[in-house]
Design a protein around this motif. Structure first.
Motif, PDB file in Angstrom:
ATOM      1  N   GLU A 144       0.837  -1.196   0.000  1.00  0.00           N
ATOM      2  CA  GLU A 144       0.000   0.000   0.000  1.00  0.00           C
ATOM      3  C   GLU A 144       0.875   1.251   0.000  1.00  0.00           C
ATOM      4  N   THR A 145       0.478   2.230  -0.798  1.00  0.00           N
ATOM      5  CA  THR A 145       1.170   3.509  -0.796  1.00  0.00           C
ATOM      6  C   THR A 145       0.373   4.504   0.035  1.00  0.00           C
ATOM      7  N   HIS A 146       0.985   5.652   0.260  1.00  0.00           N
ATOM      8  CA  HIS A 146       0.300   6.689   1.028  1.00  0.00           C
ATOM      9  C   HIS A 146      -1.044   7.035   0.371  1.00  0.00           C
ATOM     10  N   ALA A 147      -1.012   7.166  -0.947  1.00  0.00           N
ATOM     11  CA  ALA A 147      -2.230   7.550  -1.668  1.00  0.00           C
ATOM     12  C   ALA A 147      -3.287   6.459  -1.626  1.00  0.00           C
ATOM     13  N   THR A 148      -2.882   5.188  -1.789  1.00  0.00           N
ATOM     14  CA  THR A 148      -3.877   4.111  -1.789  1.00  0.00           C
ATOM     15  C   THR A 148      -4.501   3.928  -0.415  1.00  0.00           C
ATOM     16  N   VAL A 149      -3.732   4.186   0.638  1.00  0.00           N
ATOM     17  CA  VAL A 149      -4.307   4.126   1.988  1.00  0.00           C
ATOM     18  C   VAL A 149      -5.383   5.193   2.141  1.00  0.00           C
ATOM     19  N   LEU A 150      -5.089   6.400   1.661  1.00  0.00           N
ATOM     20  CA  LEU A 150      -6.087   7.472   1.732  1.00  0.00           C
ATOM     21  C   LEU A 150      -7.312   7.142   0.888  1.00  0.00           C
ATOM     22  N   ASP A 151      -7.083   6.552  -0.296  1.00  0.00           N
ATOM     23  CA  ASP A 151      -8.219   6.158  -1.138  1.00  0.00           C
ATOM     24  C   ASP A 151      -9.094   5.121  -0.441  1.00  0.00           C
ATOM     25  N   LYS A 152      -8.437   4.168   0.209  1.00  0.00           N
ATOM     26  CA  LYS A 152      -9.184   3.124   0.898  1.00  0.00           C
ATOM     27  C   LYS A 152      -9.984   3.715   2.065  1.00  0.00           C
ATOM     28  N   MET A 153      -9.345   4.615   2.803  1.00  0.00           N
ATOM     29  CA  MET A 153     -10.048   5.251   3.921  1.00  0.00           C
ATOM     30  C   MET A 153     -11.229   6.082   3.413  1.00  0.00           C
ATOM     31  N   LEU A 154     -11.037   6.742   2.276  1.00  0.00           N
ATOM     32  CA  LEU A 154     -12.122   7.536   1.709  1.00  0.00           C
ATOM     33  C   LEU A 154     -13.301   6.638   1.333  1.00  0.00           C
ATOM     34  N   ALA A 155     -13.001   5.477   0.756  1.00  0.00           N
ATOM     35  CA  ALA A 155     -14.070   4.540   0.381  1.00  0.00           C
ATOM     36  C   ALA A 155     -14.851   4.076   1.614  1.00  0.00           C
ATOM     37  N   TRP A 156     -14.125   3.777   2.686  1.00  0.00           N
ATOM     38  CA  TRP A 156     -14.792   3.342   3.922  1.00  0.00           C
ATOM     39  C   TRP A 156     -15.557   4.496   4.563  1.00  0.00           C
ATOM     40  N   GLU A 157     -15.041   5.703   4.453  1.00  0.00           N
ATOM     41  CA  GLU A 157     -15.758   6.866   4.990  1.00  0.00           C
ATOM     42  C   GLU A 157     -17.061   7.090   4.221  1.00  0.00           C
TER      43      GLU A 157
END
Length: 503
Positions: A144-157
């Motif tokens: 996981e990259t910094h950006a993909t972690v943020l994308d994943k968190m955004l999806a869960w949010e």
């Protein structure tokens, strides 16, 4: 930033050699060439700094020029750029903001290879993909990259938002059913109607409990991503930034020492006039410095905005969700001080205290100096064009006068035995000759103004270099030092938290 000046030095050197054959134009730079980088700094092979004794016993660099100074500055910029690779990979940057056009023809130094490393390092943020594995590589959390972690968190949010919205709608329906049941009881409605309403109410309550449990699972996943993926990525980013800024501080300090040699520059070694090539390179340099200003503003602004956004999100993340109806619904408690909290708070406060104005002002002043040089060059080139136009006009008028005078003298030759014509024709010759002589004097005055402007450009250019560059690099060193200290402190905070077991 100064790469364009260096390009200019190389290209103009060839151009100046041609001009020297005609007017002995001095060579090779928009501004004077002479001494070396800082004292005690070893120059490159074939371009070593020569030290001679001054009249008062002091050591003065000799046998070096501005080209060597700028080549040393350019090397420092390249090494500073290379130091940002790790951070850029973490952030998946897809462009570099500095690369040198002066990256070839440097003798034994394989500068081109260094520049290609700078340009191509980020072709893929993890290198080339293994085609046999397809996209499976992306499914592993270790990649996981910094950006993909943020994308994943955004999806869960977003999922949580939809669940909370649906829960609120269900709560509204439940409350309507409760009100309907109370009305039925007050009106002494039939047992069948009351039981039917109670059954619908029970079904809604059950659905609500199930949905709340799903919501709690979403909250747990968001918190897991926050603590197990985002927090480590931020810690790694802090560590990378601390290393990057420490390295940049070193290179800017070296540049501060290198530009000390500018005080030895002599105007006599600068070009006698500005060529079109000089002017184009100066214009290009101004564009680069102005872009540098813009990128510096973006660097500071986007850092602050990102950390501010994370802090604002964390405040919302720590607020418990009201997920109960008439009865309590079990919901996991959120830790009120997750590991990420202390880091983000310290990061936010530290960014607000960074002394960015010093670096911003120095870059702006340097841009202003380049702009002034450009304006002086433009005035010089206008005077040159004016001289050329007058010279062309003088050449035409002089040729016209010569042709007219030749024909006139033939016509005025008297026949045998007759007197030549009198004074009126002599006055006509004098009148036409005066036109040519007036143009000649005008040309001499314009040339004098042009030569004066050439000297002014050389003097102002040299003065600007001597004042602005020694101001620029210490300011950048100070800023890099402040950033290095800030991220070093943040690294200590994150390490201290880990040593204390995350408490």
């Amino acid at each position: 930033m100064l790469k364009l000046l260096m390009v200019e030095r190389r290209s103009v050197k060839a151009e100046a050699a041609e001009v020297a054959a005609e007017k002995k134009a001095a060579a090779a730079a928009e501004l004077p060439p002479q001494p070396p980088p800082a004292a005690n700094k070893t120059a490159k092979k074939g371009k070593q700094v020569a030290i001679v004794e001054g009249k008062r016993g002091g050591k003065v660099p000799s046998n070096v020029n501005l080209l060597l100074i700028f080549s040393e500055l350019d090397d420092c910029f390249l090494r500073a750029s290379e130091s940002a690779h790790d951070v850029s990979k973490m952030l998946e940057a897809n462009r570099l903001h500095y690369h040198s056009n002066f990256a070839d023809n440097r003798g034994h130094i394989d500068h081109s290879a260094r520049v290609m490393r700078v340009i191509t390092w980020n072709r893929s943020f993890r290198g080339y993909l293994n085609t046999d594995d397809g996209m499976d590589d992306f499914d592993s959390e270790e990649h996981e990259t910094h950006a993909t972690v943020l994308d994943k968190m955004l999806a869960w949010e977003k999922k949580l938002y939809d669940e909370v919205k649906a829960g609120e709608q269900m709560k509204f329906e439940y409350q309507k059913k409760v009100a309907s049941l109370n009305k039925l009881k007050k009106r002494n409605a039939s047992t069948e109607s009351i039981e039917k309403t109670k059954a619908a109410l029970s079904h809604l309550h059950t659905r609500y409990i199930v949905d709340m449990q799903s919501m709690d699972s979403t909250v747990l996943e968001i918190n897991r991503l926050r603590d197990e993926q985002l927090h480590p990525k931020l810690v790694a980013l802090v560590d990378g930034m601390a290393t990057m800024w420490a390295t940049m501080r070193t290179h800017h300090e070296n540049q501060s020492k290198i530009v000390i040699a500018l005080k030895y520059l002599d105007i006599s070694q600068s070009p006698e006039y500005t060529t079109d090539h000089h002017h184009e390179r100066t214009l290009q340099l101004l564009a680069v410095v102005q872009d540098w200003q813009e990128q510096f503003e973006r660097l500071m602004g986007q850092q602050k905005n990102y950390i501010k956004s994370l802090n604002n999100w964390l405040k919302l993340n720590l607020i418990p969700i009201d997920n109960n109806l008439k009865e309590k619904v079990s919901s996991p408690q959120r830790p009120q001080s997750p590991p990420i909290q202390s880091l983000l708070h310290a990061w936010h406060d530290s960014l607000e205290k960074i002394p960015e104005d010093i670096a911003r002002t120095a870059i702006s002043n340097f841009a202003g100096a380049v702009r002034t040089i450009l304006q002086c060059q433009e005035e010089e080139m206008k005077l040159k064009d004016k001289c050329n136009d007058t010279q062309d006009l003088l050449t035409r008028k002089n040729q016209q006068f010569e042709d007219w005078y030749h024909k006139h003298m033939q016509r005025r030759t008297p026949p045998d035995g007759m007197d030549p014509e009198g004074p009126p024709e002599d006055e006509l010759v004098a009148e036409r000759r005066l036109v040519v002589e007036t143009l000649q004097r005008r040309l001499e005055e314009e040339r004098e103004a042009y030569n004066h402007q050439c000297i002014q450009v050389r003097e102002k250019s040299l003065t600007s270099l001597k004042s602005r560059l020694p101001e620029l690099f210490p300011a950048l060193s100070y800023f890099a030092s402040a950033c290095s200290d800030m991220y070093g402190n943040l690294r200590s905070i994150s390490q201290s938290h880990n040593l204390n077991g995350g408490s």
